[in-house]
Scaffold this active site. Structure first.
Site, PDB file in Angstrom:
ATOM      1  CG  HIS A  72      -1.916  -0.971   1.226  1.00  0.00           C
ATOM      2  ND1 HIS A  72      -3.287  -0.797   1.005  1.00  0.00           N
ATOM      3  CD2 HIS A  72      -1.833  -2.512   1.185  1.00  0.00           C
ATOM      4  CE1 HIS A  72      -4.007  -2.038   0.833  1.00  0.00           C
ATOM      5  NE2 HIS A  72      -3.269  -3.032   1.068  1.00  0.00           N
ATOM      6  CG  ASP A  84      -4.927   2.354   1.595  1.00  0.00           C
ATOM      7  OD1 ASP A  84      -3.984   2.004   0.978  1.00  0.00           O
ATOM      8  OD2 ASP A  84      -5.690   1.483   1.948  1.00  0.00           O
TER       9      ASP A  84
HETATM   10  N1  UPG Z   1       9.150  -5.483  -3.079  1.00  0.00           N
HETATM   11  C1  UPG Z   1      10.701  -5.351  -3.043  1.00  0.00           C
HETATM   12  N2  UPG Z   1      11.478  -6.139  -2.593  1.00  0.00           N
HETATM   13  C2  UPG Z   1      11.529  -7.322  -1.828  1.00  0.00           C
HETATM   14  C3  UPG Z   1       9.950  -7.704  -1.718  1.00  0.00           C
HETATM   15  C4  UPG Z   1       8.999  -6.627  -2.376  1.00  0.00           C
HETATM   16  O1  UPG Z   1      11.315  -4.465  -3.629  1.00  0.00           O
HETATM   17  O2  UPG Z   1      12.307  -8.013  -1.391  1.00  0.00           O
HETATM   18  C5  UPG Z   1       8.391  -4.601  -3.306  1.00  0.00           C
HETATM   19  C6  UPG Z   1       7.862  -4.937  -4.694  1.00  0.00           C
HETATM   20  O3  UPG Z   1       8.714  -4.523  -5.842  1.00  0.00           O
HETATM   21  C7  UPG Z   1       6.380  -4.307  -4.693  1.00  0.00           C
HETATM   22  C8  UPG Z   1       5.890  -4.357  -3.286  1.00  0.00           C
HETATM   23  O4  UPG Z   1       7.449  -4.506  -2.462  1.00  0.00           O
HETATM   24  O5  UPG Z   1       6.711  -3.014  -5.068  1.00  0.00           O
HETATM   25  C9  UPG Z   1       5.115  -5.513  -2.777  1.00  0.00           C
HETATM   26  O6  UPG Z   1       3.884  -5.360  -3.370  1.00  0.00           O
HETATM   27  P1  UPG Z   1       3.051  -6.337  -4.016  1.00  0.00           P
HETATM   28  O7  UPG Z   1       3.917  -7.167  -5.085  1.00  0.00           O
HETATM   29  O8  UPG Z   1       1.645  -5.870  -4.144  1.00  0.00           O
HETATM   30  O9  UPG Z   1       2.779  -7.473  -3.052  1.00  0.00           O
HETATM   31  P2  UPG Z   1       2.517  -7.167  -1.119  1.00  0.00           P
HETATM   32  O10 UPG Z   1       3.403  -6.807  -0.708  1.00  0.00           O
HETATM   33  O11 UPG Z   1       1.778  -8.742  -0.882  1.00  0.00           O
HETATM   34  O12 UPG Z   1       0.933  -6.506  -1.363  1.00  0.00           O
HETATM   35  C10 UPG Z   1      -0.166  -6.218  -0.655  1.00  0.00           C
HETATM   36  C11 UPG Z   1      -0.964  -7.627  -0.928  1.00  0.00           C
HETATM   37  C12 UPG Z   1      -1.419  -7.673  -2.304  1.00  0.00           C
HETATM   38  C13 UPG Z   1      -2.113  -6.537  -3.016  1.00  0.00           C
HETATM   39  C14 UPG Z   1      -1.026  -5.372  -2.642  1.00  0.00           C
HETATM   40  C15 UPG Z   1      -1.637  -3.836  -2.988  1.00  0.00           C
HETATM   41  O13 UPG Z   1      -0.672  -8.808  -0.487  1.00  0.00           O
HETATM   42  O14 UPG Z   1      -2.348  -9.028  -2.641  1.00  0.00           O
HETATM   43  O15 UPG Z   1      -2.195  -6.590  -4.537  1.00  0.00           O
HETATM   44  O16 UPG Z   1      -0.760  -5.244  -1.212  1.00  0.00           O
HETATM   45  O17 UPG Z   1      -2.950  -3.889  -2.607  1.00  0.00           O
END
Ligand code: UPG
Length: 463
Positions: free
Chosen positions: A20, A116
């Site tokens: 988020h 949000d």
């Molecule tokens: N990321 C990194 N490095 C890491 C791990 C993650 O840069 O080692 C970043 C990735 O590039 C992204 C973000 O972290 O920008 C992760 O976001 P996302 O891929 O959307 O996964 P979640 O963190 O699991 O996101 C939550 C929910 C997902 C939903 C999202 C947006 O789990 O289901 O779609 O939020 O609402």
């Protein structure tokens, strides 16, 4: 004030977790680049170490952004087993009344307030009292927003039916609906039921998507086919990973390793910021990666919430035998730390992404043109995985693998699925096409750039 050249002041309020926070910071950067004055409200304390690091990098890169801390009241429903991110949603919701004095004293006065998607009910009265145009940033797809906005009407019948239809998308089978939404006692379901009917009271909805890939769904939403009196839904994405602040960590070793691998040969494996699989499942993944025969860069998470003092050694989770096998085969790299995903997806050695299909990851893969093997584990992720197949065609997902922990997915199945992704040229071609369209949408004169420009002009006029 009615000058069209005056500075537009926009306040942004993200919620918990990197999934988020990241899109909010990318939106903030876009608004700064469009010469808006930005106030970022930061709920404190944050849940994870990654969030606090990202915020401090953001404020160093954008010193012109005004930071307002929202000091959270303790969560009401704290239990030892509750999801820390849901508890934080609850704590932020319970603290939103504190926003009124913060926002009403801002100078210059606000032209717009973006918050949000998980905060609709508590923020609505504050935004209405201040009299500022207000919007949610829905951090998932247009298809998921359809589901969210129709959920209260469908909630009763869903339990007794097989699923329902999303215009321009697909039939959403009941097994794609996150189990928490079918559990009448879950916090998540209560939040959906309470907030969804209030979307009609917003001035608009922002999405990190682009018209070219979700056009029919966006048209149906904007034509009022799903919800009467729905405010305009604006596609502003894909939000571009921002080199000015997103280098959270060095990502030194993985990048050095990638530099030595042939183009398009490596499968990148990462299940987002908050998924920590059980150790028996992690070992099956390791087995599957080795069986596939492809090179891999695997970012593993041991805990749902990352902390500064986290154990970085792999043996504890993977087992010494698997670690030794990986070293012996010399085809993969495994890390148990935060990486800079944007740099990895942008690397020429990366040819595939084994992902949980968090929406940010899906949009990043689209932006960098990397095909996806989806393993949706929770929440919106099955709907997002289906987006990859039906709207972009740049990947595949395994419908019988179930939600996180539903069943043990064996190494053999994982290995076969990896081979299917990495050996199929058409996924690469489709990913390349999606990348072109994504980049066009956000370039000058592109659909998303025009949508953002129009909004800023509207805000200027209404000041
Ligand atoms: N990321 C990194 N490095 C890491 C791990 C993650 O840069 O080692 C970043 C990735 O590039 C992204 C973000 O972290 O920008 C992760 O976001 P996302 O891929 O959307 O996964 P979640 O963190 O699991 O996101 C939550 C929910 C997902 C939903 C999202 C947006 O789990 O289901 O779609 O939020 O609402």
């Amino acid at each position: 004030m009615s000058s069209s050249s005056c500075v537009v002041h926009v306040a942004l309020l993200p919620s918990a977790g990197m999934g988020h926070l990241t899109p909010f910071l990318r939106l903030a950067a876009m608004l700064c680049h469009h010469h808006c004055h930005v106030t970022l409200i930061t709920p404190k304390p944050t849940v994870s170490n990654a969030e606090s690091m990202l915020l401090s990098k953001f404020f160093s890169a954008f010193p012109q952004v005004n930071q307002l801390n929202l000091h959270l009241l303790p969560s009401s429903s704290g239990t030892a087993n509750a999801d820390p991110f849901f508890l934080q949603f609850d704590a932020i919701r319970r603290s939103c009344h504190l926003l009124h004095p913060l926002l009403s004293s801002l100078s210059p006065p606000l032209a717009s307030f973006v918050y949000d998607m998980t905060l609709i009910s508590p923020v609505l009265p504050v935004a209405t009292a201040i009299g500022v145009p207000h919007y949610i940033l829905f951090t998932s797809s247009a298809s998921m927003f359809c589901f969210f906005s129709c959920f209260p009407n469908a909630a009763e019948s869903i339990c007794d039916s097989d699923g329902f239809d999303i215009p321009g998308f697909s039939y959403v089978s009941k097994s794609w609906i996150p189990p928490q939404l079918l559990d009448i006692n879950a916090i998540f379901r209560k939040l959906f039921l309470e907030d969804s009917p209030k979307v009609t009271k917003l001035d608009g909805v922002f999405l990190n998507t682009f018209e070219e890939v979700e056009s029919k769904t966006l048209k149906a939403l904007n034509a009022g086919e799903l919800v009467k009196d729905l405010p305009p839904v604006h596609a502003l994405g894909p939000f571009v990973p921002c080199y000015e602040f997103e280098g959270l960590c060095e990502t030194g070793e993985p990048l050095k390793w990638l530099d030595e691998q042939p183009d398009g040969s490596v499968l990148y494996v990462c299940f987002g910021s908050r998924t920590a699989l059980e150790s028996n499942q992690i070992r099956e993944i390791g087995d599957g990666l080795l069986r596939s025969g492809f090179r891999f860069l695997w970012v593993m998470k041991g805990n749902k919430v990352d902390t500064e003092d986290e154990e970085k050694r792999l043996e504890g989770v993977l087992g010494i035998e698997l670690v030794e096998k990986i070293i012996k085969e010399n085809k993969g790299m495994v890390v148990k730390e935060w990486v800079d995903q944007r740099q990895i997806l942008d690397h020429s050695a990366v040819g595939g992404f084994f992902s949980h299909c968090g929406w940010n990851s899906v949009m990043e893969a689209a932006f960098y043109g990397v095909p996806i093997l989806g393993w949706p584990l929770a929440g919106d992720q099955k709907i997002n995985a289906e987006f990859v197949v039906s709207n972009g065609g740049f990947g595949t997902w395994k419908k019988d693998w179930g939600w996180e922990g539903e069943r043990l997915v064996r190494g053999e199945e994982i290995g076969d699925a990896i081979k299917e992704l990495m050996s199929n040229e058409s996924f690469f071609a489709k990913a390349e096409q999606v990348k072109m369209v994504a980049r066009k949408a956000i370039s000058i004169g592109g659909s998303s750039e025009i949508n953002l420009h129009k909004l800023i002009e509207e805000w200027k006029k209404s000041q």
